[in-house]
Enzyme design. Structure first.
Site, PDB file in Angstrom:
ATOM      1  N   ARG A  52       0.820  -1.204   0.000  1.00  0.00           N
ATOM      2  CA  ARG A  52       0.000   0.000   0.000  1.00  0.00           C
ATOM      3  C   ARG A  52       0.862   1.265   0.000  1.00  0.00           C
ATOM      4  O   ARG A  52       0.418   2.335  -0.404  1.00  0.00           O
ATOM      5  CB  ARG A  52      -0.955  -0.009   1.208  1.00  0.00           C
ATOM      6  CG  ARG A  52      -1.944   1.135   1.252  1.00  0.00           C
ATOM      7  CD  ARG A  52      -3.151   0.810   2.129  1.00  0.00           C
ATOM      8  NE  ARG A  52      -2.807   0.267   3.418  1.00  0.00           N
ATOM      9  CZ  ARG A  52      -2.384   0.982   4.474  1.00  0.00           C
ATOM     10  NH1 ARG A  52      -2.254   2.285   4.364  1.00  0.00           N
ATOM     11  NH2 ARG A  52      -2.111   0.396   5.616  1.00  0.00           N
ATOM     12  N   TYR A 104     -16.848  15.278 -16.733  1.00  0.00           N
ATOM     13  CA  TYR A 104     -17.267  13.876 -16.645  1.00  0.00           C
ATOM     14  C   TYR A 104     -18.301  13.721 -15.535  1.00  0.00           C
ATOM     15  O   TYR A 104     -18.083  14.173 -14.407  1.00  0.00           O
ATOM     16  CB  TYR A 104     -16.043  12.995 -16.398  1.00  0.00           C
ATOM     17  CG  TYR A 104     -16.375  11.563 -16.073  1.00  0.00           C
ATOM     18  CD1 TYR A 104     -17.127  10.787 -16.953  1.00  0.00           C
ATOM     19  CD2 TYR A 104     -15.958  10.990 -14.884  1.00  0.00           C
ATOM     20  CE1 TYR A 104     -17.441   9.473 -16.647  1.00  0.00           C
ATOM     21  CE2 TYR A 104     -16.261   9.674 -14.572  1.00  0.00           C
ATOM     22  CZ  TYR A 104     -17.011   8.919 -15.459  1.00  0.00           C
ATOM     23  OH  TYR A 104     -17.331   7.624 -15.144  1.00  0.00           O
ATOM     24  N   ASP A 177      -7.891  16.978 -16.544  1.00  0.00           N
ATOM     25  CA  ASP A 177      -8.177  15.628 -17.014  1.00  0.00           C
ATOM     26  C   ASP A 177      -7.817  15.610 -18.502  1.00  0.00           C
ATOM     27  O   ASP A 177      -8.517  16.192 -19.325  1.00  0.00           O
ATOM     28  CB  ASP A 177      -9.652  15.309 -16.801  1.00  0.00           C
ATOM     29  CG  ASP A 177     -10.030  13.913 -17.275  1.00  0.00           C
ATOM     30  OD1 ASP A 177      -9.271  13.315 -18.056  1.00  0.00           O
ATOM     31  OD2 ASP A 177     -11.116  13.428 -16.886  1.00  0.00           O
ATOM     32  N   LYS A 202      -8.574   3.975 -20.055  1.00  0.00           N
ATOM     33  CA  LYS A 202      -8.963   4.317 -21.412  1.00  0.00           C
ATOM     34  C   LYS A 202      -7.784   4.191 -22.386  1.00  0.00           C
ATOM     35  O   LYS A 202      -7.299   3.110 -22.612  1.00  0.00           O
ATOM     36  CB  LYS A 202      -9.566   5.728 -21.421  1.00  0.00           C
ATOM     37  CG  LYS A 202     -10.602   5.993 -20.309  1.00  0.00           C
ATOM     38  CD  LYS A 202     -11.778   5.048 -20.338  1.00  0.00           C
ATOM     39  CE  LYS A 202     -12.953   5.512 -19.484  1.00  0.00           C
ATOM     40  NZ  LYS A 202     -12.664   5.685 -18.052  1.00  0.00           N
TER      41      LYS A 202
END
Length: 384
Positions: A52, A104, A177, A202
């Protein structure tokens, strides 16, 4: 010629040319361990302690992202939304942030459902209107201008250099973004942006087989330290296999995205004349609002995403999408396969998307096949 001299295409294709020193493997090993050995004197000289906190499987993909964006450092996350929300969570209740009107829908939903009740002061503004952005900015209180360009799903273009200037004059940072533009077509950090975000699910991955996000910073400053801490403490890290898949996908980033963008440009130009298409939304069209800005800050193409507004309104759009064959009706974008989606149906009550709009993610198929399939679907969708 050293790797430092390689052009971006070469860096991506060879993933910076890193070779596993123990085995000589060109493709990196996948480190599946969740914990790492401590030295006898209680130190961690390997640089790794717990999955982590850090993971050797992240190192190569983060280094490649840093190189492609021209940044100082990168962090990979479990999803694009994990990356986005970390940027906002790095701020304090009472901080003011500006967000685009067209953003978005998942970001809008999270901001309205969590960030506002938590205490962030959120204002939505037309990022293509610089005067509106200036008026909405509160010097000393505005801490972040978040933008998205091209903005999903109407592909609004934001002048990144101008927004960065406005933000910095007000003492704020600017984050973008850049999922649709990708580092193939745009380098936001060179335009003054502080942080670049990608939904790596993506185009970076490009194969519709993982979920991941990424942040790349212009400077390793206090904000960046907070983002690293947030990722560690919230546990929003990706798995080792996902990191390997992301690196694998990025090796073909340039030819994939360049092909898809050329096809998108061809489709956009042909669809302008289609009898059942009311309008085409694509930054590569000369009549598209923001085209001149896009041409200035995007190099080599305008991305593989476009939208069409269909005659017959919502009914015509939905019926047309129902009749595709080669195109696939599915959420997401940036894969090898071309996808079509009626966004307003997905986004629900908070949607700002026109109901006659179909979003098109152009893949790697033959562009003539894509046009013929979509044209036939539009015709079928408008039969009585």
């Amino acid at each position: 010629m050293t790797t430092a001299d390689w052009r971006p295409e070469s860096c991506a294709a060879q993933a910076l040319g890193w070779i596993d020193q123990k085995t000589g493997a060109i493709s990196p090993p996948i480190h599946m361990s969740s914990t790492f050995l401590r030295d006898p004197d209680n130190q961690y000289r390997s640089g790794h302690s717990y999955i982590r906190d850090d993971n050797p499987s992240f190192e190569q993909v983060e280094a490649l992202l840093t190189k492609l964006e021209g940044g100082a450092a990168a962090l990979v996350f479990a999803s694009g939304m994990a990356a986005v929300t970390s940027v906002f969570l790095a701020h304090k209740p009472g901080d003011h942030v500006l967000v685009p009107e067209h953003v978005y829908y998942g970001v809008r939903k999270w901001l309205n459902g969590f960030a506002k009740p938590w205490g962030l002061l959120v204002d939505y503004v037309d990022m293509s209107n610089l005067d509106a952005v200036k008026r909405a900015t509160r010097p000393g209180q505005t801490k972040l201008i978040w933008t998205e360009t091209p903005a999903n799903p109407v592909w609004t273009i934001t002048d990144l250099a101008a927004i960065a200037s406005i933000a910095h004059n007000a003492g704020a940072k600017v984050a973008v973004d850049s999922t649709v533009a990708t580092p193939v077509f745009c380098k936001p950090l060179a335009l003054g942006v502080d942080i670049v975000m990608h939904s790596a699910t993506k185009f970076l991955n490009g194969h519709s087989d993982l979920c991941a996000g990424a942040l790349i910073t212009r400077a390793e400053d206090e904000m960046w330290e907070r983002l690293w801490t947030i990722r560690t403490q919230l546990g929003s890290v990706i798995g080792s296999m996902e990191a390997w898949l992301l690196l694998r996908g990025m090796r073909s980033l340039f030819p994939r995205v360049q092909w898809a963008a050329r096809s998108a440009q061809q489709l956009a130009e042909k669809l302008l004349a289609h009898p059942y298409v009311d309008s085409v939304l694509y930054p590569g069209l000369a009549n598209f609002p923001g085209h001149d800005i896009a041409r200035r800050q995007m190099t080599g193409g305008f991305g593989a995403m476009l939208s069409i507004r269909v005659k017959g309104r919502e009914t015509g759009a939905i019926k047309s999408a129902a009749n595709v064959n080669l195109w696939k009706r599915a959420t997401s974008l940036g894969g090898t396969e071309s996808l079509i989606e009626h966004r307003a149906s997905i986004e629900g009550d908070q949607s700002t998307t026109p109901k006659d709009l179909l979003r098109l993610s152009v893949g790697l198929e033959d562009p003539d096949d894509l046009y013929e399939d979509l044209s036939a679907a539009l015709e079928a969708g408008h039969r009585n």
